[in-house]
Design a protein around this motif. Structure first.
Motif, PDB file in Angstrom:
ATOM      1  N   ASP A 132       0.807  -1.221   0.000  1.00  0.00           N
ATOM      2  CA  ASP A 132       0.000   0.000   0.000  1.00  0.00           C
ATOM      3  C   ASP A 132       0.841   1.272   0.000  1.00  0.00           C
ATOM      4  O   ASP A 132       0.368   2.323  -0.424  1.00  0.00           O
ATOM      5  N   ILE A 133       2.067   1.189   0.511  1.00  0.00           N
ATOM      6  CA  ILE A 133       2.950   2.364   0.560  1.00  0.00           C
ATOM      7  C   ILE A 133       4.173   2.067  -0.297  1.00  0.00           C
ATOM      8  O   ILE A 133       5.048   1.301   0.093  1.00  0.00           O
ATOM      9  N   LEU A 161      -2.112   5.697   5.994  1.00  0.00           N
ATOM     10  CA  LEU A 161      -1.872   5.596   7.436  1.00  0.00           C
ATOM     11  C   LEU A 161      -3.112   5.989   8.237  1.00  0.00           C
ATOM     12  O   LEU A 161      -3.404   5.382   9.274  1.00  0.00           O
ATOM     13  N   ASP A 162      -3.829   6.995   7.766  1.00  0.00           N
ATOM     14  CA  ASP A 162      -5.065   7.404   8.447  1.00  0.00           C
ATOM     15  C   ASP A 162      -6.085   6.271   8.436  1.00  0.00           C
ATOM     16  O   ASP A 162      -6.801   6.046   9.420  1.00  0.00           O
ATOM     17  N   GLY A 163      -6.159   5.547   7.306  1.00  0.00           N
ATOM     18  CA  GLY A 163      -7.077   4.414   7.225  1.00  0.00           C
ATOM     19  C   GLY A 163      -6.697   3.325   8.216  1.00  0.00           C
ATOM     20  O   GLY A 163      -7.569   2.723   8.862  1.00  0.00           O
ATOM     21  N   ARG A 164      -5.398   3.066   8.367  1.00  0.00           N
ATOM     22  CA  ARG A 164      -4.950   2.056   9.321  1.00  0.00           C
ATOM     23  C   ARG A 164      -5.203   2.504  10.756  1.00  0.00           C
ATOM     24  O   ARG A 164      -5.513   1.696  11.633  1.00  0.00           O
ATOM     25  N   TYR A 165      -5.051   3.796  10.986  1.00  0.00           N
ATOM     26  CA  TYR A 165      -5.311   4.356  12.325  1.00  0.00           C
ATOM     27  C   TYR A 165      -6.772   4.175  12.712  1.00  0.00           C
ATOM     28  O   TYR A 165      -7.086   3.729  13.824  1.00  0.00           O
ATOM     29  N   VAL A 166      -7.675   4.473  11.787  1.00  0.00           N
ATOM     30  CA  VAL A 166      -9.109   4.296  12.049  1.00  0.00           C
ATOM     31  C   VAL A 166      -9.419   2.825  12.305  1.00  0.00           C
ATOM     32  O   VAL A 166     -10.173   2.472  13.213  1.00  0.00           O
ATOM     33  N   GLY A 167      -8.812   1.930  11.500  1.00  0.00           N
ATOM     34  CA  GLY A 167      -9.039   0.500  11.691  1.00  0.00           C
ATOM     35  C   GLY A 167      -8.516   0.008  13.033  1.00  0.00           C
ATOM     36  O   GLY A 167      -9.155  -0.817  13.692  1.00  0.00           O
TER      37      GLY A 167
END
Length: 266
Positions: free
Chosen positions: A203-204, A217-223
Protein backbone atom coordinates in the motif's frame (compact mmCIF):
# COMPACT_ATOMS: atom_id res chain seq x y z
CA UNK A 1 20.56 12.23 10.63
CA UNK A 2 22.72 15.06 11.95
CA UNK A 3 22.66 14.41 15.68
CA UNK A 4 23.68 10.84 14.89
CA UNK A 5 24.39 9.15 11.57
CA UNK A 6 21.86 6.32 11.63
CA UNK A 7 19.13 4.76 13.73
CA UNK A 8 18.14 1.09 13.56
CA UNK A 9 15.02 -0.94 14.11
CA UNK A 10 17.03 -2.82 16.76
CA UNK A 11 16.93 0.44 18.73
CA UNK A 12 20.56 1.41 18.16
CA UNK A 13 21.94 4.88 17.40
CA UNK A 14 25.10 4.77 15.28
CA UNK A 15 27.64 7.53 14.71
CA UNK A 16 26.55 9.49 17.76
CA UNK A 17 29.64 11.71 17.52
CA UNK A 18 28.52 13.06 14.16
CA UNK A 19 26.47 15.86 15.72
CA UNK A 20 29.37 17.29 17.67
CA UNK A 21 31.51 17.42 14.52
CA UNK A 22 28.75 19.14 12.58
CA UNK A 23 28.41 21.69 15.38
CA UNK A 24 32.17 22.28 15.51
CA UNK A 25 32.34 22.67 11.73
CA UNK A 26 29.39 25.07 11.78
CA UNK A 27 30.91 27.21 14.55
CA UNK A 28 34.30 27.31 12.84
CA UNK A 29 32.85 28.25 9.47
CA UNK A 30 30.72 30.98 11.01
CA UNK A 31 33.75 32.44 12.81
CA UNK A 32 35.85 32.31 9.63
CA UNK A 33 33.07 33.92 7.63
CA UNK A 34 32.75 36.78 10.11
CA UNK A 35 36.51 37.43 9.93
CA UNK A 36 36.48 37.21 6.14
CA UNK A 37 33.61 39.71 5.94
CA UNK A 38 35.52 42.18 8.14
CA UNK A 39 38.63 41.87 5.95
CA UNK A 40 36.58 42.32 2.79
CA UNK A 41 35.01 45.49 4.21
CA UNK A 42 38.47 46.83 5.07
CA UNK A 43 39.72 45.88 1.60
CA UNK A 44 36.94 47.86 -0.10
CA UNK A 45 37.55 50.91 2.10
CA UNK A 46 41.26 50.86 1.33
CA UNK A 47 40.58 50.74 -2.41
CA UNK A 48 38.69 54.01 -2.13
CA UNK A 49 41.90 55.71 -1.03
CA UNK A 50 44.33 56.64 -3.77
CA UNK A 51 47.60 56.75 -1.83
CA UNK A 52 50.20 54.09 -2.53
CA UNK A 53 50.45 52.65 1.02
CA UNK A 54 46.72 51.97 1.32
CA UNK A 55 46.55 50.37 -2.10
CA UNK A 56 49.49 48.13 -1.21
CA UNK A 57 47.77 47.14 2.03
CA UNK A 58 44.57 46.34 0.11
CA UNK A 59 46.57 44.09 -2.22
CA UNK A 60 48.09 42.21 0.74
CA UNK A 61 44.64 41.66 2.22
CA UNK A 62 43.33 40.39 -1.11
CA UNK A 63 46.25 38.01 -1.49
CA UNK A 64 46.47 36.61 2.04
CA UNK A 65 42.94 36.93 3.50
CA UNK A 66 40.42 36.76 0.67
CA UNK A 67 41.70 33.86 -1.42
CA UNK A 68 39.77 30.63 -2.05
CA UNK A 69 42.63 28.16 -1.68
CA UNK A 70 42.64 27.98 2.13
CA UNK A 71 38.85 28.09 2.22
CA UNK A 72 38.62 25.04 -0.07
CA UNK A 73 41.30 23.23 1.95
CA UNK A 74 39.35 23.77 5.19
CA UNK A 75 36.18 22.50 3.57
CA UNK A 76 38.00 19.40 2.31
CA UNK A 77 39.34 18.68 5.81
CA UNK A 78 35.89 19.12 7.35
CA UNK A 79 34.33 16.74 4.82
CA UNK A 80 37.16 14.27 5.46
CA UNK A 81 36.22 14.02 9.14
CA UNK A 82 32.60 13.26 8.24
CA UNK A 83 33.67 10.65 5.68
CA UNK A 84 35.75 8.95 8.36
CA UNK A 85 32.76 8.68 10.70
CA UNK A 86 30.46 7.36 7.96
CA UNK A 87 32.92 4.68 6.80
CA UNK A 88 33.86 3.66 10.34
CA UNK A 89 30.25 3.09 11.37
CA UNK A 90 29.30 1.25 8.17
CA UNK A 91 32.35 -1.04 8.44
CA UNK A 92 31.45 -1.93 12.04
CA UNK A 93 27.83 -2.48 11.04
CA UNK A 94 28.38 -4.68 8.00
CA UNK A 95 31.28 -6.75 9.39
CA UNK A 96 29.90 -7.60 12.82
CA UNK A 97 30.02 -11.29 13.79
CA UNK A 98 27.20 -11.31 16.34
CA UNK A 99 23.74 -11.25 14.76
CA UNK A 100 25.14 -10.62 11.25
CA UNK A 101 23.13 -8.62 8.75
CA UNK A 102 21.43 -10.33 5.81
CA UNK A 103 19.49 -7.38 4.45
CA UNK A 104 19.40 -3.63 5.01
CA UNK A 105 16.36 -1.47 4.36
CA UNK A 106 16.77 2.29 4.17
CA UNK A 107 14.54 5.22 3.48
CA UNK A 108 14.77 6.79 0.05
CA UNK A 109 17.82 9.02 0.61
CA UNK A 110 16.96 11.26 -2.34
CA UNK A 111 14.48 13.02 -0.04
CA UNK A 112 15.67 16.40 1.22
CA UNK A 113 17.28 16.33 4.69
CA UNK A 114 16.63 19.29 6.99
CA UNK A 115 19.47 20.93 8.90
CA UNK A 116 19.94 24.26 10.63
CA UNK A 117 23.45 25.56 9.95
CA UNK A 118 22.65 28.50 7.66
CA UNK A 119 21.31 28.38 4.10
CA UNK A 120 24.62 28.19 2.25
CA UNK A 121 26.19 25.59 4.55
CA UNK A 122 22.94 23.60 4.70
CA UNK A 123 22.78 23.38 0.91
CA UNK A 124 26.37 22.21 0.56
CA UNK A 125 26.39 19.80 3.47
CA UNK A 126 22.94 18.22 3.17
CA UNK A 127 23.28 17.64 -0.58
CA UNK A 128 26.72 16.08 -0.18
CA UNK A 129 25.76 13.97 2.85
CA UNK A 130 22.73 12.37 1.21
CA UNK A 131 24.61 11.29 -1.88
CA UNK A 132 27.70 10.10 -0.04
CA UNK A 133 25.82 8.07 2.56
CA UNK A 134 23.67 6.43 -0.11
CA UNK A 135 26.74 5.56 -2.22
CA UNK A 136 28.65 4.17 0.78
CA UNK A 137 25.74 2.00 1.95
CA UNK A 138 25.35 0.45 -1.49
CA UNK A 139 29.09 0.01 -2.02
CA UNK A 140 29.73 -1.66 1.33
CA UNK A 141 26.56 -3.76 1.18
CA UNK A 142 27.71 -5.14 -2.17
CA UNK A 143 31.20 -5.77 -0.76
CA UNK A 144 29.77 -7.79 2.14
CA UNK A 145 27.07 -9.52 0.08
CA UNK A 146 24.14 -7.77 1.76
CA UNK A 147 20.93 -6.88 -0.07
CA UNK A 148 19.74 -3.25 0.03
CA UNK A 149 16.12 -2.16 -0.32
CA UNK A 150 14.62 1.32 -0.23
CA UNK A 151 11.16 2.28 1.02
CA UNK A 152 9.06 5.42 1.05
CA UNK A 153 9.90 7.36 4.26
CA UNK A 154 6.93 9.78 4.24
CA UNK A 155 5.64 10.44 7.77
CA UNK A 156 7.88 7.66 9.18
CA UNK A 157 9.08 9.84 12.06
CA UNK A 158 5.54 10.89 12.95
CA UNK A 159 3.72 7.57 12.55
CA UNK A 160 3.04 5.64 15.73
CA UNK A 161 4.30 2.07 15.14
CA UNK A 162 1.46 0.75 17.31
CA UNK A 163 -1.72 2.56 16.22
CA UNK A 164 -0.50 4.41 13.06
CA UNK A 165 -1.58 7.83 14.33
CA UNK A 166 0.38 10.53 12.45
CA UNK A 167 -0.53 13.61 14.48
CA UNK A 168 2.04 16.42 14.14
CA UNK A 169 2.13 16.61 17.93
CA UNK A 170 3.58 13.08 18.10
CA UNK A 171 7.12 14.33 17.53
CA UNK A 172 8.95 17.10 19.35
CA UNK A 173 12.63 17.23 18.41
CA UNK A 174 14.15 13.82 19.13
CA UNK A 175 11.24 12.79 21.37
CA UNK A 176 8.22 10.81 20.18
CA UNK A 177 5.00 10.31 22.13
CA UNK A 178 1.80 9.23 20.41
CA UNK A 179 -1.01 11.67 21.13
CA UNK A 180 -3.56 8.85 20.97
CA UNK A 181 -2.17 5.63 22.49
CA UNK A 182 0.78 7.04 24.44
CA UNK A 183 3.53 4.97 22.76
CA UNK A 184 6.84 6.81 23.24
CA UNK A 185 10.53 6.61 22.38
CA UNK A 186 13.37 8.28 20.49
CA UNK A 187 11.92 9.75 17.27
CA UNK A 188 14.63 8.31 15.02
CA UNK A 189 14.29 4.83 16.55
CA UNK A 190 10.53 5.00 16.09
CA UNK A 191 11.09 5.96 12.44
CA UNK A 192 13.38 2.94 12.04
CA UNK A 193 10.59 0.63 13.22
CA UNK A 194 8.28 2.20 10.66
CA UNK A 195 10.88 1.78 7.92
CA UNK A 196 11.00 -1.93 8.78
CA UNK A 197 7.22 -2.10 8.59
CA UNK A 198 7.22 -0.71 5.05
CA UNK A 199 9.41 -3.44 3.61
CA UNK A 200 7.12 -5.25 1.19
CA UNK A 201 4.19 -2.97 2.04
CA UNK A 202 1.99 -3.05 -1.08
CA UNK A 203 0.00 0.00 0.00
CA UNK A 204 2.95 2.36 0.56
CA UNK A 205 5.28 2.38 -2.43
CA UNK A 206 8.32 4.45 -3.42
CA UNK A 207 7.19 7.45 -5.44
CA UNK A 208 3.87 7.88 -3.64
CA UNK A 209 3.25 11.45 -2.51
CA UNK A 210 3.28 12.17 1.25
CA UNK A 211 -0.44 13.01 1.07
CA UNK A 212 -1.27 9.57 -0.36
CA UNK A 213 0.90 7.88 2.26
CA UNK A 214 -0.91 9.90 4.93
CA UNK A 215 -4.27 8.70 3.60
CA UNK A 216 -3.13 5.06 3.89
CA UNK A 217 -1.87 5.60 7.44
CA UNK A 218 -5.06 7.40 8.45
CA UNK A 219 -7.08 4.41 7.22
CA UNK A 220 -4.95 2.06 9.32
CA UNK A 221 -5.31 4.36 12.32
CA UNK A 222 -9.11 4.30 12.05
CA UNK A 223 -9.04 0.50 11.69
CA UNK A 224 -6.77 0.11 14.75
CA UNK A 225 -9.06 2.29 16.87
CA UNK A 226 -12.14 0.39 15.76
CA UNK A 227 -10.59 -3.03 16.42
CA UNK A 228 -9.11 -2.16 19.80
CA UNK A 229 -12.16 -0.34 21.09
CA UNK A 230 -14.28 -3.37 20.14
CA UNK A 231 -11.90 -5.73 21.95
CA UNK A 232 -11.82 -3.39 24.93
CA UNK A 233 -15.62 -3.25 25.16
CA UNK A 234 -15.85 -7.06 25.08
CA UNK A 235 -13.35 -7.54 27.91
CA UNK A 236 -12.85 -4.96 30.64
CA UNK A 237 -14.79 -2.05 29.21
CA UNK A 238 -11.61 0.05 29.18
CA UNK A 239 -11.62 3.01 26.84
CA UNK A 240 -8.34 2.16 25.11
CA UNK A 241 -5.98 -0.78 24.72
CA UNK A 242 -2.29 0.21 24.58
CA UNK A 243 -0.38 -2.82 25.92
CA UNK A 244 0.39 -4.61 22.68
CA UNK A 245 3.91 -4.25 21.31
CA UNK A 246 4.41 -2.25 18.09
CA UNK A 247 3.15 -4.14 15.02
CA UNK A 248 2.61 -7.28 17.14
CA UNK A 249 -0.47 -8.18 15.13
CA UNK A 250 1.32 -7.93 11.80
CA UNK A 251 2.08 -11.28 10.20
CA UNK A 252 4.18 -9.40 7.64
CA UNK A 253 6.39 -8.19 10.48
CA UNK A 254 6.73 -11.71 11.87
CA UNK A 255 7.97 -12.97 8.51
CA UNK A 256 10.68 -10.32 8.63
CA UNK A 257 11.74 -10.90 12.23
CA UNK A 258 15.29 -11.90 11.24
CA UNK A 259 15.87 -9.04 8.84
CA UNK A 260 18.35 -6.44 10.08
CA UNK A 261 17.08 -3.02 9.10
CA UNK A 262 18.96 0.26 9.06
CA UNK A 263 17.65 3.69 8.24
CA UNK A 264 19.35 7.04 7.83
CA UNK A 265 16.73 8.94 9.80
CA UNK A 266 15.20 12.21 8.83
Amino acid sequence: GYTEMMATSEQELLGTDLGQYFSAISDKRRKNSEGRNRMYSLFRNLLKKSDKDNLAKAERIRKHNLGRKKQRARYTRDIGVIKTIVNRELNLLFSRKKNPIKEIVVEDLSARMKVHFGKKWNRRLSGWMRGYLQERIRYKAKKFGIEVSEVNPAHSSRECPRCHCTDKKNRLGDSFKCSFCGYHGHADLVAALNILGRLGDKDIRIGMSPSRVKAVLDGRYVGWKSLNHTVSDRTSGAARVVNESPRSASSKSELRSNVQVRTASK
